[in-house]
Design a protein around this motif. Structure first.
Motif, PDB file in Angstrom:
ATOM      1  N   TYR A 243      71.242 -94.509 -42.992  1.00 26.10           N
ATOM      2  CA  TYR A 243      71.286 -94.553 -41.436  1.00 26.10           C
ATOM      3  C   TYR A 243      70.598 -95.693 -41.042  1.00 26.10           C
ATOM      4  N   THR A 244      71.554 -96.663 -40.466  1.00 22.96           N
ATOM      5  CA  THR A 244      71.098 -97.696 -39.901  1.00 22.96           C
ATOM      6  C   THR A 244      71.084 -97.787 -38.404  1.00 22.96           C
ATOM      7  N   VAL A 245      69.980 -98.286 -37.836  1.00 23.22           N
ATOM      8  CA  VAL A 245      70.230 -98.404 -36.057  1.00 23.22           C
ATOM      9  C   VAL A 245      69.998 -99.909 -35.775  1.00 23.22           C
ATOM     10  N   TYR A 246      70.735 -99.935 -34.860  1.00 25.83           N
ATOM     11  CA  TYR A 246      70.818-101.305 -34.218  1.00 25.83           C
ATOM     12  C   TYR A 246      70.684-101.292 -32.575  1.00 25.83           C
ATOM     13  N   VAL A 247      69.619-102.005 -32.013  1.00 26.99           N
ATOM     14  CA  VAL A 247      69.688-101.942 -30.564  1.00 26.99           C
ATOM     15  C   VAL A 247      70.070-103.415 -30.221  1.00 26.99           C
ATOM     16  N   GLY A 248      71.287-103.581 -29.580  1.00 27.01           N
ATOM     17  CA  GLY A 248      71.989-104.753 -29.419  1.00 27.01           C
ATOM     18  C   GLY A 248      72.010-105.344 -30.650  1.00 27.01           C
ATOM     19  N   GLU A 249      71.750-106.609 -31.034  1.00 30.06           N
ATOM     20  CA  GLU A 249      72.129-107.298 -32.498  1.00 30.06           C
ATOM     21  C   GLU A 249      70.718-107.159 -33.289  1.00 30.06           C
ATOM     22  N   SER A 250      69.590-106.451 -32.674  1.00 28.76           N
ATOM     23  CA  SER A 250      68.457-106.094 -33.616  1.00 28.76           C
ATOM     24  C   SER A 250      68.672-105.149 -34.321  1.00 28.76           C
ATOM     25  N   LEU A 251      67.935-105.227 -35.642  1.00 23.68           N
ATOM     26  CA  LEU A 251      68.073-104.179 -36.561  1.00 23.68           C
ATOM     27  C   LEU A 251      66.748-103.218 -36.334  1.00 23.68           C
ATOM     28  N   LEU A 252      67.019-102.095 -36.007  1.00 27.58           N
ATOM     29  CA  LEU A 252      65.877-101.340 -35.554  1.00 27.58           C
ATOM     30  C   LEU A 252      65.329-100.533 -36.805  1.00 27.58           C
ATOM     31  N   SER A 253      66.243 -99.900 -37.417  1.00 22.60           N
ATOM     32  CA  SER A 253      65.708 -99.057 -38.871  1.00 22.60           C
ATOM     33  C   SER A 253      66.898 -98.994 -39.618  1.00 22.60           C
ATOM     34  N   GLU A 254      66.387 -98.857 -40.945  1.00 24.08           N
ATOM     35  CA  GLU A 254      67.350 -98.401 -41.988  1.00 24.08           C
ATOM     36  C   GLU A 254      66.787 -97.338 -42.871  1.00 24.08           C
ATOM     37  N   VAL A 255      67.367 -96.307 -43.145  1.00 23.22           N
ATOM     38  CA  VAL A 255      66.815 -95.076 -44.055  1.00 23.22           C
ATOM     39  C   VAL A 255      67.884 -94.842 -44.874  1.00 23.22           C
ATOM     40  N   ILE A 256      67.448 -94.487 -46.333  1.00 21.81           N
ATOM     41  CA  ILE A 256      68.204 -94.196 -47.311  1.00 21.81           C
ATOM     42  C   ILE A 256      68.009 -92.985 -47.846  1.00 21.81           C
ATOM     43  N   GLY A 257      68.779 -91.991 -48.121  1.00 26.01           N
ATOM     44  CA  GLY A 257      68.517 -90.894 -48.786  1.00 26.01           C
ATOM     45  C   GLY A 257      67.922 -89.500 -47.701  1.00 26.01           C
ATOM     46  N   THR A 258      68.666 -88.629 -48.007  1.00 29.85           N
ATOM     47  CA  THR A 258      68.410 -87.373 -47.052  1.00 29.85           C
ATOM     48  C   THR A 258      67.038 -86.819 -46.967  1.00 29.85           C
ATOM     49  N   LYS A 259      66.073 -87.273 -47.987  1.00 30.89           N
ATOM     50  CA  LYS A 259      64.710 -86.604 -47.878  1.00 30.89           C
ATOM     51  C   LYS A 259      63.902 -87.554 -47.166  1.00 30.89           C
ATOM     52  N   GLN A 260      64.019 -88.708 -47.033  1.00 30.15           N
ATOM     53  CA  GLN A 260      63.289 -89.946 -46.105  1.00 30.15           C
ATOM     54  C   GLN A 260      64.266 -89.496 -44.915  1.00 30.15           C
TER      55      GLN A 260
ATOM     56  N   ASN B   2      83.801 -82.464 -53.742  1.00 31.02           N
ATOM     57  CA  ASN B   2      83.799 -81.282 -53.964  1.00 31.02           C
ATOM     58  C   ASN B   2      84.610 -80.617 -52.842  1.00 31.02           C
ATOM     59  N   GLY B   3      85.646 -81.245 -52.152  1.00 26.94           N
ATOM     60  CA  GLY B   3      86.457 -80.727 -50.945  1.00 26.94           C
ATOM     61  C   GLY B   3      85.755 -80.521 -49.732  1.00 26.94           C
ATOM     62  N   THR B   4      84.672 -81.270 -49.722  1.00 26.70           N
ATOM     63  CA  THR B   4      83.907 -81.472 -48.254  1.00 26.70           C
ATOM     64  C   THR B   4      83.791 -82.714 -47.855  1.00 26.70           C
ATOM     65  N   TRP B   5      84.004 -83.199 -46.661  1.00 27.61           N
ATOM     66  CA  TRP B   5      83.585 -84.500 -46.165  1.00 27.61           C
ATOM     67  C   TRP B   5      82.220 -84.482 -45.674  1.00 27.61           C
ATOM     68  N   LEU B   6      81.627 -85.827 -46.083  1.00 26.36           N
ATOM     69  CA  LEU B   6      80.280 -86.102 -45.861  1.00 26.36           C
ATOM     70  C   LEU B   6      80.096 -87.431 -45.246  1.00 26.36           C
ATOM     71  N   ILE B   7      79.049 -87.753 -44.768  1.00 23.00           N
ATOM     72  CA  ILE B   7      78.719 -88.976 -44.051  1.00 23.00           C
ATOM     73  C   ILE B   7      77.849 -89.722 -45.300  1.00 23.00           C
ATOM     74  N   LYS B   8      78.520 -90.777 -45.725  1.00 20.63           N
ATOM     75  CA  LYS B   8      77.738 -91.739 -46.735  1.00 20.63           C
ATOM     76  C   LYS B   8      76.955 -92.680 -46.056  1.00 20.63           C
ATOM     77  N   GLU B   9      77.496 -93.417 -45.171  1.00 20.06           N
ATOM     78  CA  GLU B   9      76.895 -94.494 -44.140  1.00 20.06           C
ATOM     79  C   GLU B   9      76.890 -94.201 -42.722  1.00 20.06           C
ATOM     80  N   ARG B  10      76.217 -94.259 -41.997  1.00 20.55           N
ATOM     81  CA  ARG B  10      76.335 -94.073 -40.388  1.00 20.55           C
ATOM     82  C   ARG B  10      75.323 -95.200 -39.860  1.00 20.55           C
ATOM     83  N   THR B  11      76.142 -96.282 -39.176  1.00 20.02           N
ATOM     84  CA  THR B  11      75.416 -97.161 -38.508  1.00 20.02           C
ATOM     85  C   THR B  11      75.533 -96.976 -36.935  1.00 20.02           C
ATOM     86  N   ALA B  12      74.374 -96.779 -36.245  1.00 17.70           N
ATOM     87  CA  ALA B  12      74.310 -96.547 -34.716  1.00 17.70           C
ATOM     88  C   ALA B  12      73.902 -97.869 -34.083  1.00 17.70           C
ATOM     89  N   ASN B  13      74.869 -98.035 -33.236  1.00 15.72           N
ATOM     90  CA  ASN B  13      74.635 -99.553 -32.522  1.00 15.72           C
ATOM     91  C   ASN B  13      74.606 -98.867 -30.881  1.00 15.72           C
TER      92      ASN B  13
END
Length: 146
Positions: A41-58, A124-135
């Motif tokens: 999960y990655t977050v941008y505000v405008g052109e600036s990277l605010l955060s990037e988190v990998i893995g469901t625990k984090q 396993n027959g279920t759609w999941l989010i692998k990457e989500r970039t929020a702009n």
């Protein structure tokens, strides 16, 4: 368009809507079930990277921390354009999100206009989010009236 692609598009729309609903309800543990275990999960505000988190625990810890600062959420998804390629897909979702926080005894509402760029996988027959970039494209904060 094949029946399989139509079905995948329906399931993907249900996935992004479930994500928004669980955000509004602050059901973070359930929301994490919508991601692959190595989801990003990655977050941008405008052109600036605010955060990037990998893995469901984090990611769960990050979402819970954020949710603890928000009194109420209200999300609405708009257009959702997807391209399905077998067990993978990409998509763009436009959303309006409202967040109400308490700032020094005053409720402040922030309106966000967000574009999500997503990568999905079917496991396993279920759609999941692998990457989500929020702009976060537009946001407006003001004291809540009423």
């Amino acid at each position: 368009m094949s029946l399989e692609i139509v079905q995948a598009k329906i399931e993907l729309r249900e996935l992004v809507d479930a994500y928004a609903n669980l955000t509004d309800e602050k059901k973070i543990d359930e929301q994490m079930l919508l991601f692959t275990s190595d989801g990003r999960y990655t977050v941008y505000v405008g052109e600036s990277l605010l955060s990037e988190v990998i893995g469901t625990k984090q990611l769960g810890e990050d979402f819970k921390s954020h949710a603890s600062e928000v009194k109420r959420y209200f999300s609405m998804n708009g257009q959702h354009v997807v391209k399905v390629d077998g067990a993978t897909a990409t998509g763009v979702v436009f959303s309006q999100i409202k967040m109400v926080r308490d700032e020094d005894g005053t409720e402040v509402i922030t309106d966000y206009s967000v574009r999500y760029d997503d990568v999905y996988v079917c496991q396993n027959g279920t759609w999941l989010i692998k990457e989500r970039t929020a702009n976060f494209i537009i946001f407006d904060a003001r004291p809540l009236q009423g």
